[in-house]
Scaffold this motif. Structure first.
Motif, PDB file in Angstrom:
ATOM      1  N   VAL A 154     -28.782  -2.501 -36.563  1.00  0.00           N
ATOM      2  CA  VAL A 154     -27.460  -2.424 -36.603  1.00  0.00           C
ATOM      3  C   VAL A 154     -26.371  -3.140 -35.837  1.00  0.00           C
ATOM      4  O   VAL A 154     -26.936  -3.419 -34.625  1.00  0.00           O
ATOM      5  CB  VAL A 154     -26.813  -1.096 -36.159  1.00  0.00           C
ATOM      6  CG1 VAL A 154     -25.445  -0.735 -36.456  1.00  0.00           C
ATOM      7  CG2 VAL A 154     -27.912  -0.007 -36.990  1.00  0.00           C
ATOM      8  N   GLY A 155     -25.358  -3.831 -36.329  1.00  0.00           N
ATOM      9  CA  GLY A 155     -24.868  -4.824 -35.382  1.00  0.00           C
ATOM     10  C   GLY A 155     -23.278  -5.213 -36.271  1.00  0.00           C
ATOM     11  O   GLY A 155     -23.014  -4.683 -37.274  1.00  0.00           O
ATOM     12  N   GLY A 156     -22.625  -6.009 -35.568  1.00  0.00           N
ATOM     13  CA  GLY A 156     -21.340  -6.505 -35.807  1.00  0.00           C
ATOM     14  C   GLY A 156     -20.884  -7.917 -35.486  1.00  0.00           C
ATOM     15  O   GLY A 156     -21.728  -8.699 -34.553  1.00  0.00           O
ATOM     16  N   ALA A 157     -19.913  -8.572 -36.218  1.00  0.00           N
ATOM     17  CA  ALA A 157     -19.397  -9.888 -35.890  1.00  0.00           C
ATOM     18  C   ALA A 157     -18.069 -10.196 -36.350  1.00  0.00           C
ATOM     19  O   ALA A 157     -17.602  -9.213 -36.821  1.00  0.00           O
ATOM     20  CB  ALA A 157     -20.476 -10.923 -36.693  1.00  0.00           C
ATOM     21  N   THR A 158     -17.431 -10.966 -35.442  1.00  0.00           N
ATOM     22  CA  THR A 158     -16.247 -11.415 -35.654  1.00  0.00           C
ATOM     23  C   THR A 158     -15.939 -12.795 -35.373  1.00  0.00           C
ATOM     24  O   THR A 158     -16.533 -13.567 -34.892  1.00  0.00           O
ATOM     25  CB  THR A 158     -15.110 -10.661 -34.535  1.00  0.00           C
ATOM     26  OG1 THR A 158     -13.758 -10.823 -34.931  1.00  0.00           O
ATOM     27  CG2 THR A 158     -15.328 -11.064 -33.244  1.00  0.00           C
ATOM     28  N   PRO A 159     -15.007 -13.413 -36.131  1.00  0.00           N
ATOM     29  CA  PRO A 159     -14.748 -14.941 -36.048  1.00  0.00           C
ATOM     30  C   PRO A 159     -13.790 -15.255 -34.609  1.00  0.00           C
ATOM     31  O   PRO A 159     -13.022 -13.968 -34.241  1.00  0.00           O
ATOM     32  CB  PRO A 159     -13.791 -15.448 -37.089  1.00  0.00           C
ATOM     33  CG  PRO A 159     -13.845 -14.183 -38.130  1.00  0.00           C
ATOM     34  CD  PRO A 159     -14.331 -12.922 -37.512  1.00  0.00           C
ATOM     35  N   LEU A 160     -14.120 -16.084 -33.894  1.00  0.00           N
ATOM     36  CA  LEU A 160     -13.492 -16.171 -32.645  1.00  0.00           C
ATOM     37  C   LEU A 160     -12.378 -17.350 -32.802  1.00  0.00           C
ATOM     38  O   LEU A 160     -11.243 -17.208 -32.265  1.00  0.00           O
ATOM     39  CB  LEU A 160     -14.512 -16.647 -31.472  1.00  0.00           C
ATOM     40  CG  LEU A 160     -15.746 -15.561 -31.114  1.00  0.00           C
ATOM     41  CD1 LEU A 160     -16.678 -16.230 -30.253  1.00  0.00           C
ATOM     42  CD2 LEU A 160     -14.854 -14.246 -30.858  1.00  0.00           C
ATOM     43  N   TRP A 161     -12.746 -18.472 -33.157  1.00  0.00           N
ATOM     44  CA  TRP A 161     -11.491 -19.552 -33.218  1.00  0.00           C
ATOM     45  C   TRP A 161     -12.259 -20.892 -33.961  1.00  0.00           C
ATOM     46  O   TRP A 161     -13.248 -21.111 -33.684  1.00  0.00           O
ATOM     47  CB  TRP A 161     -11.446 -20.031 -31.836  1.00  0.00           C
ATOM     48  CG  TRP A 161     -10.343 -21.264 -31.656  1.00  0.00           C
ATOM     49  CD1 TRP A 161      -9.371 -21.097 -31.712  1.00  0.00           C
ATOM     50  CD2 TRP A 161     -10.723 -22.642 -31.382  1.00  0.00           C
ATOM     51  NE1 TRP A 161      -8.565 -22.378 -31.554  1.00  0.00           N
ATOM     52  CE2 TRP A 161      -9.518 -23.102 -31.224  1.00  0.00           C
ATOM     53  CE3 TRP A 161     -11.992 -23.239 -31.199  1.00  0.00           C
ATOM     54  CZ2 TRP A 161      -9.433 -24.474 -31.042  1.00  0.00           C
ATOM     55  CZ3 TRP A 161     -11.882 -24.655 -30.880  1.00  0.00           C
ATOM     56  CH2 TRP A 161     -10.810 -25.257 -30.799  1.00  0.00           C
ATOM     57  N   ARG A 162     -11.553 -21.146 -34.956  1.00  0.00           N
ATOM     58  CA  ARG A 162     -11.748 -22.469 -35.776  1.00  0.00           C
ATOM     59  C   ARG A 162     -13.284 -22.431 -36.096  1.00  0.00           C
ATOM     60  O   ARG A 162     -13.692 -23.564 -35.764  1.00  0.00           O
ATOM     61  CB  ARG A 162     -11.025 -23.421 -35.159  1.00  0.00           C
ATOM     62  CG  ARG A 162      -9.211 -23.562 -35.242  1.00  0.00           C
ATOM     63  CD  ARG A 162      -8.850 -24.751 -34.853  1.00  0.00           C
ATOM     64  NE  ARG A 162      -9.537 -25.832 -34.169  1.00  0.00           N
ATOM     65  CZ  ARG A 162      -8.837 -26.789 -33.754  1.00  0.00           C
ATOM     66  NH1 ARG A 162      -7.338 -26.876 -33.609  1.00  0.00           N
ATOM     67  NH2 ARG A 162      -9.485 -27.806 -33.523  1.00  0.00           N
ATOM     68  N   GLY A 163     -13.674 -21.768 -36.828  1.00  0.00           N
ATOM     69  CA  GLY A 163     -15.245 -21.905 -37.264  1.00  0.00           C
ATOM     70  C   GLY A 163     -16.062 -21.446 -36.470  1.00  0.00           C
ATOM     71  O   GLY A 163     -17.362 -21.555 -36.869  1.00  0.00           O
ATOM     72  N   ILE A 164     -15.917 -20.962 -35.331  1.00  0.00           N
ATOM     73  CA  ILE A 164     -16.758 -20.351 -34.363  1.00  0.00           C
ATOM     74  C   ILE A 164     -16.748 -18.788 -34.538  1.00  0.00           C
ATOM     75  O   ILE A 164     -15.655 -18.224 -34.377  1.00  0.00           O
ATOM     76  CB  ILE A 164     -16.334 -20.898 -33.014  1.00  0.00           C
ATOM     77  CG1 ILE A 164     -16.276 -21.988 -32.598  1.00  0.00           C
ATOM     78  CG2 ILE A 164     -17.433 -20.213 -31.981  1.00  0.00           C
ATOM     79  CD1 ILE A 164     -15.911 -22.754 -31.536  1.00  0.00           C
TER      80      ILE A 164
END
Length: 444
Positions: free
Chosen positions: A165-175
């Protein structure tokens, strides 16, 4: 008075059997897991996990949770995996030379969704999970730990529950960055009983407790074109890098028993303890790179697995510690696994992919008394196809079908088997593994 050996063996057997029965019936497991031994989804199977660091499907929760951000749509995936194993050892006492040939069979389910709409900021936050259950869902917690006189393969067998189980998010310009957890099980049991010298017990009292254990997986993805030249074309377009870290994990069972022997051992009785681990996965570092062109992509990864920690973990394993007491300590090496693969879009609806990997054996010692572990280097080759159907009358998004095939060739390696009486037999271990996996993916 010294307790009867027959009684001691029976007491330990009863304690272990009690816990084993609470987990699964007639199951066998190994030091592998679905994600590292074969691949989770068909695309992972087909590319020998070489492109798994960049895949946007729900299997990213295990390989690189940051890749959940690559597709903004939600996803529901179901699939199956079937692995046929013929693991051989040239030992005349092991029914010819086929040591193990029982299949591993999994049912898979996963989902991904964007939770960003729950907040006022509208920043995308992707949540995903993936689960695989052995024997098409009938054996959720396959678990077994044993010694062997004929040899046993280190990384093959029925796999326990695979859950991430996990999650993710964009941080900045392709990262992008992501975090997930692998869920394993730690089981403990306390057995109290009264027994005769003949081993007949009465007034048994058993308490079993099982708790989940969470092991962390971290991942990040960098799209160089979006990061360094987001508003114009440049030579970095199409290049991506990914990094992931997985902490070590394992399932475990601990049994403590206290037995009173009538007219022989009074209260507080004879204390016995059994502790064992299973499905050990080493601390792992992975770095990957891919280049995507017009309708194709090629990439690969290098994976470091720190198996040397398993030797230390066996020190507290009362089933496997016999090797450390009666003989040299079993040793493991840290290994580096290279993988490379490619994908080509044949048409608007069909894509072809493949991959290859070379996996060195982490097992250093070739003479492991009582345990008699076998493990060899292996060449892994995969091939797969995807079909996307756009015109679905009921669904708003296309439906995707994936098929993957993988062949693993276990290279020949010599071992010395040592039985309970100290007799030695020289054997040669090798094998072939065929894996077929299929899935259907719905977007929403």
């Amino acid at each position: 008075m010294v307790p009867s050996p027959r009684f001691s063996v029976r007491a330990v057997s009863l304690a272990v059997a009690a816990v084993s029965a609470s987990l699964t019936m007639n199951a066998s497991a190994s030091m592998g897991n679905l994600g590292t031994t074969y691949g989770v989804m068909p695309i992972d199977v087909a590319t020998a996990q070489s492109l798994s660091m960049f895949n946007d499907q729900v299997s990213a929760t295990y390989y690189n949770p940051a890749s959940l951000t690559k597709d903004t749509r939600g996803e529901l995936t179901t699939g199956i995996l079937h692995a046929e194993q013929e693991l051989r050892s040239a030992n005349p006492n092991a029914n010819g030379d086929v040591l193990a040939n029982s299949p591993s069979q999994h049912v898979l389910i996963g989902m991904k969704t964007n939770l960003g709409s729950l907040t006022r900021f509208k920043h995308p936050i992707y949540l995903g999970f993936i689960a695989g259950v052995e024997k098409y869902g009938k054996e959720m917690l396959a678990f077994n730990s044993q010694t062997s006189e004929n040899g046993q393969f280190l990384q093959y067998g029925k796999e326990p529950l695979f859950l991430n189980v996990g999650g993710a998010t964009p941080l900045w310009r392709g990262i992008s960055a992501g975090l997930s957890v692998r869920v394993t099980l730690d089981a403990t049991a306390q057995l109290d009983a009264v027994s005769t010298l003949g081993g007949e017990t009465s007034r048994e009292r058993l308490a079993v407790n099982a708790e989940p254990a969470m092991k962390t997986i971290l991942g990040t993805t960098v799209d160089f074109g979006s990061t360094f030249c987001p508003e114009s074309d440049c030579f970095l377009d199409g290049w991506e890098a990914a990094f992931a870290y997985r902490t070590k994990s394992s399932a475990s069972t601990t049994v403590d028993s206290n037995i009173i022997v009538t007219q022989t051992i009074p209260d507080p009785g004879l204390s016995l303890a059994v502790s064992t681990i299973d499905s050990f996965q080493p601390e792992t570092y992975v770095a990957g790179m891919q280049y995507a062109g017009d309708g194709w992509r090629v990439g690969g990864s290098v994976e470091q697995q720190n198996w040397s920690e398993l030797g230390d973990a066996f020190d507290s394993d009362t089933i496997r510690m016999q090797n450390g007491v009666n003989g040299p300590k079993i040793e493991f090496d840290d290994i580096l696994i290279p993988r490379i693969g490619a994908e080509y879009q044949l048409s608007e609806h069909f894509a072809l992919r493949g991959g290859v990997a070379y996996e060195e054996s982490p097992l250093k010692t070739t003479r492991n008394p009582d345990l008699n572990y076998l493990d060899t280097d292996k060449i892994v080759v995969g091939l797969g196809v995807s079909a996307t159907y756009d015109r679905t009358r009921l669904l708003a998004y296309p439906v995707r079908l994936d098929l993957g095939y993988q062949y693993q060739q276990l290279q020949e390696r010599d071992f010395t088997l040592v039985d309970y009486d100290g007799n030695e037999t020289d054997v040669t271990a090798d094998g072939d593994v065929h894996v077929i996996s299929g899935s259907i993916t719905l977007k929403f």
